[in-house]
Design a protein around this motif. Structure first.
Motif, PDB file in Angstrom:
ATOM      1  N   ASN A  46       0.831  -1.205   0.000  1.00  0.00           N
ATOM      2  CA  ASN A  46       0.000   0.000   0.000  1.00  0.00           C
ATOM      3  C   ASN A  46       0.866   1.255   0.000  1.00  0.00           C
ATOM      4  O   ASN A  46       0.647   2.183   0.767  1.00  0.00           O
ATOM      5  N   ARG A  47       1.860   1.295  -0.902  1.00  0.00           N
ATOM      6  CA  ARG A  47       2.678   2.488  -1.044  1.00  0.00           C
ATOM      7  C   ARG A  47       1.998   3.456  -2.000  1.00  0.00           C
ATOM      8  O   ARG A  47       1.258   3.044  -2.887  1.00  0.00           O
ATOM      9  N   GLN A  48       2.282   4.727  -1.828  1.00  0.00           N
ATOM     10  CA  GLN A  48       1.617   5.733  -2.662  1.00  0.00           C
ATOM     11  C   GLN A  48       2.532   6.187  -3.779  1.00  0.00           C
ATOM     12  O   GLN A  48       3.673   6.568  -3.565  1.00  0.00           O
ATOM     13  N   HIS A  49       1.994   6.131  -4.983  1.00  0.00           N
ATOM     14  CA  HIS A  49       2.701   6.611  -6.162  1.00  0.00           C
ATOM     15  C   HIS A  49       2.450   8.105  -6.307  1.00  0.00           C
ATOM     16  O   HIS A  49       1.320   8.566  -6.220  1.00  0.00           O
ATOM     17  N   THR A  50       3.499   8.883  -6.495  1.00  0.00           N
ATOM     18  CA  THR A  50       3.352  10.327  -6.626  1.00  0.00           C
ATOM     19  C   THR A  50       3.721  10.758  -8.034  1.00  0.00           C
ATOM     20  O   THR A  50       4.880  10.648  -8.435  1.00  0.00           O
ATOM     21  N   PRO A  51       2.743  11.228  -8.817  1.00  0.00           N
ATOM     22  CA  PRO A  51       3.048  11.711 -10.148  1.00  0.00           C
ATOM     23  C   PRO A  51       3.819  13.014 -10.087  1.00  0.00           C
ATOM     24  O   PRO A  51       4.018  13.584  -9.016  1.00  0.00           O
ATOM     25  N   LYS A  61      -7.698  21.749 -10.803  1.00  0.00           N
ATOM     26  CA  LYS A  61      -8.086  20.349 -10.664  1.00  0.00           C
ATOM     27  C   LYS A  61      -6.905  19.502 -10.225  1.00  0.00           C
ATOM     28  O   LYS A  61      -5.793  19.657 -10.713  1.00  0.00           O
ATOM     29  N   SER A  62      -7.184  18.572  -9.333  1.00  0.00           N
ATOM     30  CA  SER A  62      -6.132  17.698  -8.838  1.00  0.00           C
ATOM     31  C   SER A  62      -6.097  16.401  -9.627  1.00  0.00           C
ATOM     32  O   SER A  62      -7.114  15.932 -10.137  1.00  0.00           O
ATOM     33  N   LEU A  63      -4.914  15.839  -9.703  1.00  0.00           N
ATOM     34  CA  LEU A  63      -4.734  14.496 -10.239  1.00  0.00           C
ATOM     35  C   LEU A  63      -4.629  13.573  -9.032  1.00  0.00           C
ATOM     36  O   LEU A  63      -3.641  13.581  -8.308  1.00  0.00           O
ATOM     37  N   HIS A  64      -5.664  12.804  -8.799  1.00  0.00           N
ATOM     38  CA  HIS A  64      -5.761  12.014  -7.573  1.00  0.00           C
ATOM     39  C   HIS A  64      -4.932  10.733  -7.681  1.00  0.00           C
ATOM     40  O   HIS A  64      -4.885  10.095  -8.732  1.00  0.00           O
ATOM     41  N   VAL A  65      -4.309  10.379  -6.582  1.00  0.00           N
ATOM     42  CA  VAL A  65      -3.551   9.133  -6.488  1.00  0.00           C
ATOM     43  C   VAL A  65      -4.351   8.167  -5.629  1.00  0.00           C
ATOM     44  O   VAL A  65      -4.537   8.399  -4.426  1.00  0.00           O
ATOM     45  N   LEU A  66      -4.845   7.105  -6.233  1.00  0.00           N
ATOM     46  CA  LEU A  66      -5.721   6.172  -5.514  1.00  0.00           C
ATOM     47  C   LEU A  66      -4.901   5.095  -4.808  1.00  0.00           C
ATOM     48  O   LEU A  66      -3.949   4.551  -5.363  1.00  0.00           O
ATOM     49  N   THR A  67      -5.297   4.798  -3.585  1.00  0.00           N
ATOM     50  CA  THR A  67      -4.685   3.727  -2.810  1.00  0.00           C
ATOM     51  C   THR A  67      -5.789   2.792  -2.317  1.00  0.00           C
ATOM     52  O   THR A  67      -6.978   3.073  -2.450  1.00  0.00           O
ATOM     53  N   LEU A  68      -5.369   1.708  -1.714  1.00  0.00           N
ATOM     54  CA  LEU A  68      -6.326   0.743  -1.178  1.00  0.00           C
ATOM     55  C   LEU A  68      -7.208   1.384  -0.110  1.00  0.00           C
ATOM     56  O   LEU A  68      -8.365   1.003   0.062  1.00  0.00           O
ATOM     57  N   ASP A  69      -6.677   2.375   0.601  1.00  0.00           N
ATOM     58  CA  ASP A  69      -7.404   3.001   1.697  1.00  0.00           C
ATOM     59  C   ASP A  69      -8.328   4.130   1.252  1.00  0.00           C
ATOM     60  O   ASP A  69      -9.330   4.402   1.923  1.00  0.00           O
TER      61      ASP A  69
END
Length: 240
Positions: A46-51, A61-69
């Protein structure tokens, strides 16, 4: 190395203490040993990818980073209770060397540039990332693989979420791929996805087993086969 008389006298006592361990305690110690051994081979699911920072929030507008949580709350919270039209989400499924063999870089760059282009356009869809290298459980629970685009039309519950999945060419995807798709609405011609792994309305999601299955698939893909063999051997000996 010299041993004192006290040390020599203590050896039989230590041996006797070790022999006093019950079979249950020995089994627990062995189980803990193999759990620690296996855990060392399991990365964080569950690591977060950061564009790129310029596209993560360009303009308004934000570019959302989706995670399991956060994925479901992020998508669902965009829909107002009084909304009469669905919110459109474009979720780009990408990956690194593990899940995309390093071939997603060009498509991911194109998506980043598209996000920057659309960031000040209020009519543009909501955009989000899922990186399967960093979110393997989430990708497995959706049955998603990179590179692909999941286009969602999200309405107020209990209305179903319409999803259309478009596979992307890892070598030919450009900004024009996304802008043409948005302008032509060609994606609406694709059939609505209604498989078992539908993240909102599929049977696995409704019965709460999609995420547990995602963990199972991830573990089987992560743990070396020789560790499974050792685990099976340990269990068979414990039963006998």
């Amino acid at each position: 190395m010299r041993f004192s008389t006290a040390s020599l006298l203590a050896l039989p006592l230590l041996a006797a203490a070790a022999q006093q361990e019950t079979p249950l305690e020995q089994a627990k110690a062995q189980a803990q040993y193999w759990f620690d051994k296996i855990s060392s081979y399991i990365p964080n699911p569950n690591r977060q990818h950061t564009p790129h920072a310029a596209t993560a929030k360009a303009g308004g507008k934000s570019l959302h980073v989706l995670t399991l949580d956060n994925w479901e709350h992020t998508i669902r919270s965009s829909v107002k209770p009084t909304s009469t039209t669905p919110e459109e989400w474009w979720v780009f499924v990408t990956g690194g060397n593990k899940t995309c063999f390093g071939h997603c870089i060009k498509a991911e760059t194109a998506f980043n540039e598209t996000a920057a282009l659309w960031s000040v356009n209020p009519a543009a869809p909501n955009l989000a990332y899922v990186d399967c290298d960093n979110q393997p459980v989430l990708c497995n629970s959706w049955g998603a693989g990179p590179p692909s685009l999941w286009i969602m039309e999200v309405s107020t519950p209990p209305a179903p979420v319409d999803i259309r999945v478009k596979s992307l060419n890892a070598t030919d995807t450009t900004v024009k791929t996304f802008t043409d798709l948005q302008a032509s609405k060609e994606w609406k011609e694709k059939p609505v996805y209604d498989g078992y792994f539908h993240p909102f309305d599929g049977p696995l999601a409704k019965y709460g087993v999609a995420v547990p299955l995602g963990y199972v698939f991830w573990v089987f893909a992560t743990i070396p086969s020789w560790l499974f063999m050792i685990g099976i051997s340990f269990l068979s000996r414990s039963v006998m």
